[in-house]
Design a protein around this motif. Structure first.
Motif, mmCIF file in Angstrom:
data_model
loop_
_atom_site.group_PDB
_atom_site.id
_atom_site.type_symbol
_atom_site.label_atom_id
_atom_site.label_comp_id
_atom_site.label_asym_id
_atom_site.label_seq_id
_atom_site.Cartn_x
_atom_site.Cartn_y
_atom_site.Cartn_z
ATOM 1 N N PHE A 29 0.871 -1.169 0.000
ATOM 2 C CA PHE A 29 0.000 0.000 0.000
ATOM 3 C C PHE A 29 0.906 1.216 0.000
ATOM 4 O O PHE A 29 1.586 1.500 0.976
ATOM 5 C CB PHE A 29 -0.896 -0.032 1.242
ATOM 6 N N LEU A 30 0.948 1.919 -1.121
ATOM 7 C CA LEU A 30 1.836 3.060 -1.301
ATOM 8 C C LEU A 30 1.040 4.356 -1.193
ATOM 9 O O LEU A 30 -0.101 4.430 -1.648
ATOM 10 C CB LEU A 30 2.521 2.974 -2.655
ATOM 11 N N VAL A 31 1.671 5.378 -0.618
ATOM 12 C CA VAL A 31 0.998 6.651 -0.386
ATOM 13 C C VAL A 31 1.807 7.776 -1.012
ATOM 14 O O VAL A 31 3.033 7.783 -0.946
ATOM 15 C CB VAL A 31 0.840 6.893 1.134
ATOM 16 N N ALA A 32 1.104 8.726 -1.629
ATOM 17 C CA ALA A 32 1.743 9.922 -2.191
ATOM 18 C C ALA A 32 1.293 11.123 -1.381
ATOM 19 O O ALA A 32 0.102 11.317 -1.150
ATOM 20 C CB ALA A 32 1.353 10.105 -3.651
ATOM 21 N N GLU A 33 2.266 11.916 -0.949
ATOM 22 C CA GLU A 33 1.964 13.123 -0.182
ATOM 23 C C GLU A 33 2.333 14.357 -0.997
ATOM 24 O O GLU A 33 3.228 14.316 -1.838
ATOM 25 C CB GLU A 33 2.755 13.147 1.117
ATOM 26 N N HIS A 34 1.626 15.426 -0.719
ATOM 27 C CA HIS A 34 1.932 16.732 -1.306
ATOM 28 C C HIS A 34 1.637 17.768 -0.237
ATOM 29 O O HIS A 34 0.541 17.792 0.317
ATOM 30 C CB HIS A 34 1.102 16.972 -2.561
ATOM 31 N N ARG A 37 0.214 16.436 3.064
ATOM 32 C CA ARG A 37 -1.099 15.781 3.082
ATOM 33 C C ARG A 37 -1.094 14.571 2.158
ATOM 34 O O ARG A 37 -0.488 14.607 1.087
ATOM 35 C CB ARG A 37 -2.181 16.754 2.625
ATOM 36 N N VAL A 38 -1.774 13.516 2.560
ATOM 37 C CA VAL A 38 -1.934 12.351 1.700
ATOM 38 C C VAL A 38 -2.854 12.746 0.558
ATOM 39 O O VAL A 38 -4.000 13.142 0.768
ATOM 40 C CB VAL A 38 -2.512 11.153 2.475
ATOM 41 N N MET A 39 -2.334 12.662 -0.656
ATOM 42 C CA MET A 39 -3.086 13.082 -1.834
ATOM 43 C C MET A 39 -3.302 11.949 -2.838
ATOM 44 O O MET A 39 -3.939 12.149 -3.863
ATOM 45 C CB MET A 39 -2.377 14.249 -2.523
ATOM 46 N N GLY A 40 -2.757 10.796 -2.533
ATOM 47 C CA GLY A 40 -2.945 9.660 -3.429
ATOM 48 C C GLY A 40 -2.479 8.378 -2.789
ATOM 49 O O GLY A 40 -1.706 8.401 -1.823
ATOM 50 N N ASN A 41 -2.982 7.266 -3.309
ATOM 51 C CA ASN A 41 -2.498 5.972 -2.847
ATOM 52 C C ASN A 41 -2.668 4.931 -3.941
ATOM 53 O O ASN A 41 -3.396 5.143 -4.906
ATOM 54 C CB ASN A 41 -3.168 5.541 -1.535
ATOM 55 N N LEU A 42 -1.945 3.850 -3.757
ATOM 56 C CA LEU A 42 -1.959 2.739 -4.710
ATOM 57 C C LEU A 42 -1.876 1.449 -3.915
ATOM 58 O O LEU A 42 -1.102 1.348 -2.970
ATOM 59 C CB LEU A 42 -0.772 2.837 -5.665
ATOM 60 N N LEU A 43 -2.676 0.490 -4.308
ATOM 61 C CA LEU A 43 -2.632 -0.840 -3.703
ATOM 62 C C LEU A 43 -2.193 -1.833 -4.767
ATOM 63 O O LEU A 43 -2.813 -1.929 -5.833
ATOM 64 C CB LEU A 43 -4.007 -1.227 -3.166
ATOM 65 N N MET A 44 -1.088 -2.537 -4.483
ATOM 66 C CA MET A 44 -0.562 -3.555 -5.381
ATOM 67 C C MET A 44 -0.628 -4.899 -4.676
ATOM 68 O O MET A 44 -0.336 -4.991 -3.479
ATOM 69 C CB MET A 44 0.893 -3.255 -5.739
ATOM 70 N N ASP A 49 2.197 -17.964 -6.162
ATOM 71 C CA ASP A 49 2.282 -18.917 -7.258
ATOM 72 C C ASP A 49 2.482 -18.283 -8.636
ATOM 73 O O ASP A 49 2.362 -18.957 -9.650
ATOM 74 C CB ASP A 49 1.038 -19.802 -7.273
ATOM 75 N N THR A 50 2.796 -16.983 -8.673
ATOM 76 C CA THR A 50 2.990 -16.317 -9.957
ATOM 77 C C THR A 50 3.982 -15.167 -9.818
ATOM 78 O O THR A 50 4.174 -14.646 -8.715
ATOM 79 C CB THR A 50 1.642 -15.794 -10.517
ATOM 80 N N THR A 51 4.581 -14.791 -10.931
ATOM 81 C CA THR A 51 5.478 -13.631 -10.920
ATOM 82 C C THR A 51 4.774 -12.401 -11.491
ATOM 83 O O THR A 51 5.411 -11.437 -11.861
ATOM 84 C CB THR A 51 6.763 -13.912 -11.732
ATOM 85 N N LEU A 52 3.450 -12.461 -11.543
ATOM 86 C CA LEU A 52 2.648 -11.336 -12.000
ATOM 87 C C LEU A 52 2.143 -10.546 -10.794
ATOM 88 O O LEU A 52 1.518 -11.109 -9.900
ATOM 89 C CB LEU A 52 1.446 -11.834 -12.817
ATOM 90 N N ALA A 53 2.443 -9.253 -10.767
ATOM 91 C CA ALA A 53 1.895 -8.359 -9.747
ATOM 92 C C ALA A 53 0.693 -7.650 -10.355
ATOM 93 O O ALA A 53 0.569 -7.555 -11.578
ATOM 94 C CB ALA A 53 2.938 -7.339 -9.311
ATOM 95 N N ARG A 54 -0.180 -7.154 -9.497
ATOM 96 C CA ARG A 54 -1.391 -6.493 -9.993
ATOM 97 C C ARG A 54 -1.634 -5.199 -9.235
ATOM 98 O O ARG A 54 -1.639 -5.193 -7.999
ATOM 99 C CB ARG A 54 -2.584 -7.418 -9.806
ATOM 100 N N ILE A 55 -1.806 -4.133 -9.979
ATOM 101 C CA ILE A 55 -2.241 -2.882 -9.359
ATOM 102 C C ILE A 55 -3.748 -3.002 -9.184
ATOM 103 O O ILE A 55 -4.494 -3.106 -10.147
ATOM 104 C CB ILE A 55 -1.874 -1.655 -10.213
#
Length: 136
Positions: A29-34, A37-44, A49-55
Motif C-alpha cells: 500500500f503506497l501513499v503519495a503526499e503533497h 497531506r496524503v493526496m494519493g495511494n496505490l494498492l498492489m 504462485d505467480t510472478t505477476l503483480a497487480r495494481i
C-alpha cells in the motif's frame, strides 16, 4: 485513505477492506503526499504462485491532479514488484478513464484483454499488462 476511496463512484473499498489489505503480506500500500497531506495511494497485490503483480487500485485527489503523483505511485509499485521478484504488472482501467489510460500507455502498458461490463456499474474495462525488467 477513506476520503480518497470516497472519490470512486462505485467499487470503493470499505474501512474493513482497507485494513485487511494494509496488513496483508502479499499487498503493498503506497501513499503519495503533497505539502504534508496524503493526496494519493496505490494498492498492489502479489501472489506466491505467480510472478505477476497487480495494481488493484490507484487514487489521486482531484486537488493534486497534474502533479505527477499517479505516475510516481505506479513507478514505485513497479519497483516494489521487481523487488518481490515479479516479472510483469497487470491492472484494470475503465475504458472511459482517458487520463489513467494515457498515463499507463506512456508507462508502457499494453492492452491484454477488453473487459465488457467489468465494473460494478456495468462500465467497460480494459486489462493492461507491462513486462518488468529486472532492477539494475
Amino acid at each position: 485513505m477513506l476520503q480518497l476511496e470516497s472519490l470512486f463512484q462505485s467499487d470503493a473499498m470499505t474501512r474493513r477492506t482497507l485494513r485487511r489489505f494494509i496488513s496483508a503480506p502479499n499487498a503493498a500500500f503506497l501513499v503519495a503526499e503533497h505539502q504534508g497531506r496524503v493526496m494519493g495511494n496505490l494498492l498492489m497485490l502479489t501472489r506466491r504462485d505467480t510472478t505477476l503483480a497487480r495494481i488493484y487500485s490507484v487514487i489521486v485527489s482531484p486537488a493534486a491532479r497534474g502533479l505527477g503523483l499517479g505516475r510516481e505511485l505506479v513507478v514505485a509499485a513497479e519497483n516494489e514488484a521487481r523487488q518481490r521478484g515479479c516479472s510483469a504488472m497487470a491492472l484494470e482501467v475503465r475504458v472511459d478513464n482517458t487520463v489513467a489510460r494515457t498515463l499507463y500507455e506512456r508507462l508502457g502498458y499494453a492492452l491484454q484483454k477488453p473487459l465488457p461490463g467489468y465494473y460494478e456499474d456495468e462500465g467497460d474495462g480494459l486489462r493492461l499488462r507491462k513486462p518488468l525488467r529486472p532492477a539494475a
